[in-house]
Scaffold this motif. Sequence first.
Motif: not given
Length: 132
Positions: A19, A15, A55
């Motif tokens: 994010t 990520q 993720i």
Amino acid sequence: MAKLLLQIFTWWNGQTIGTRFFTWRKGTKVGEDEFGNVYYEGPKTTWGEPRRWVIYNGYAEASAIPPGWHGWMHYRTNTPPSKENYVARDWQKPHRANPTGGPNAYRPAGSLAVPGERPRVTGDYDAWTPGN
């Protein structure tokens, strides 16, 4: 420190920092698959569905999502596999990494990576020649 720099400057290693922040503020963990990918759900989008994201555990490769989670991610079902006893159907294949560029990639006869000659073209194909 290296992990923080990777999150700031790369998107393909798990990520990004954006994010991570969005997940921390608005994400609700829904489940995790056998590859270690973690799935989240967030606020509703403009079309009224909750936002869903994953993720990845390591390198971000979309083909690494198992069939059950793929259906949930694409709104084909509203029940994630973590909340039901999901069993893959017979026709659903297990994940196989993308072989492109690797030793298991498809290389037809006559390509630069395989010795030999390309098969002659047959059928209704006529090569263009100048002046005809």
